[in-house]
Design an enzyme around this catalytic site. Structure first.
Site, PDB file in Angstrom:
ATOM      1  CD  GLU A   1       5.686  68.655 -33.439  1.00 42.08           C
ATOM      2  OE1 GLU A   1       5.948  69.065 -34.413  1.00 42.08           O
ATOM      3  OE2 GLU A   1       6.366  69.548 -32.335  1.00 42.08           O
TER       4      GLU A   1
ATOM      5  CB  SER B   1      11.253  70.441 -28.917  1.00 42.53           C
ATOM      6  OG  SER B   1      12.281  70.779 -27.639  1.00 42.53           O
TER       7      SER B   1
ATOM      8  CB  CYS C   1       7.306  72.331 -38.298  1.00 41.25           C
ATOM      9  SG  CYS C   1       7.479  73.559 -39.082  1.00 41.25           S
TER      10      CYS C   1
END
Length: 329
Positions: free
Chosen positions: A203, A47, A102
């Site tokens: 996200e 993160s 990702c």
């Protein structure tokens, strides 16, 4: 588990003990790595908040550091794109691995009124994906990694609804038979989202696709370049001009043209994993040639030899145990 398997294979292959180690733990273990004087370089994936802490602490100890951070990957659909191709690309890129990668596409940006044609077909296709345990035959979308992750994704879906987004496909109430307590969220498609909404800004890291409508390629580029993250992006078009404009002007490290997940590989010439802006910190990218450079250092040796001492040096050289018979240059 993958890391453990690699360690076991390394041992079987004959790696000397201590060459490849796997440490399990949380913050205390990470800090020990960041602080230890024998660790010269640190590579991190995770993160944004944690990555910035890792980067600052490693750099404070003089270590080389690279961090892959958050992502919000946009896929732009131009009016001349083939609808079926786009639908297939979005179904895999947004919902494969339950969106937990990702490079997942989490935002579709429809240009010039393309949205409705794509969304209708996409909902129909994605509705047919099977949600289930990864060990079960025929599963298309597996569980999220934890109960906390599931709760977070459900909260973001519900918050999008409260902020005015239309939930075209709602996977928040999915129950998998035999795994009723599992961490499952089904594919979810949100429409009518704008860049101020939490579902766009965060996200999500789950099987949730956010969709936006814009009038032009310029507007699409403004949306992408205004986002804090710059990991990956893609454009679907049959126009070479649009593709060239996009790849030149977009401020993102990895760009796909009619490729939904533009991850570089050895086959592509060994290029590195090149997230930009808020998606990466460090001076050398991961993987490829730059990844090799990150884990190596250059030693430069400058020397000179005087010719009139060559005979004396050779004599001394011959007197060193283990070097007798080796020539001197």
């Amino acid at each position: 588990m993958t890391a453990m398997m690699l360690a076991e294979l390394a041992m079987e292959a004959g790696f000397p003990e201590g060459v490849f180690n796997v440490l399990h733990g949380t913050k205390n273990v990470v800090n020990a790595i960041l602080d230890h004087e024998d660790v010269k370089a640190v590579s991190f994936v995770g993160s944004t908040g944690v990555g910035r802490d890792v980067s600052a602490r490693a750099a404070a100890h003089g270590k080389r550091v690279q961090c892959n951070l958050g992502a919000k990957n946009h896929l732009v659909v131009m009016p001349d794109a083939d609808v079926d191709t786009v639908v297939n690309a979005l179904a895999g890129a947004a919902f494969g691995a339950a969106g937990q990668r990702c490079m997942a596409v989490s935002v579709a940006v429809f240009v010039g009124g393309m949205g409705q044609a794509v969304k209708d077909k996409l909902v129909e296709k994605v509705r047919g994906l099977k949600v289930g345990a990864g060990c079960e035959q025929g599963t298309d979308v597996g569980p999220l990694i934890s109960k906390d992750s599931k709760a977070r994704v459900l909260r973001l879906i519900e918050n999008a609804r409260r902020e005015g987004a239309e939930v075209l496909l709602d996977g928040s109430r999915v129950v998998v038979q035999g795994y009723e307590e599992g961490n499952f969220v089904g594919p979810t498609i949100l429409s009518g989202v704008d860049t101020s909404m939490e579902s766009y800004r965060e996200e999500i890291f789950g099987p949730v696709l956010v969709t936006l409508e814009v009038a032009s390629l310029d507007e699409a580029l403004d949306v992408i370049n205004s986002n804090p993250n710059g990991n990956g992006t893609a454009i679907f078009t049959s126009s070479g001009y649009a593709a060239r404009e996009f790849q030149s002007r977009v401020d993102v490290g990895m760009v796909g043209v009619n490729v939904p997940i533009p991850v570089p590989s050895g086959a592509a010439g060994g290029f590195g994993f090149t997230g930009w802006r808020g998606s990466f910190t460090g001076d050398l990218a991961m993987y490829g040639a730059e990844g090799v450079k990150f884990f190596t250092r250059t030693k430069t040796v400058t020397s000179t030899w005087r010719d009139d001492r060559a005979s004396a040096d050779a004599a001394r050289h011959q007197a060193i145990p283990g070097l007798a018979g080796v020539g001197v240059n």
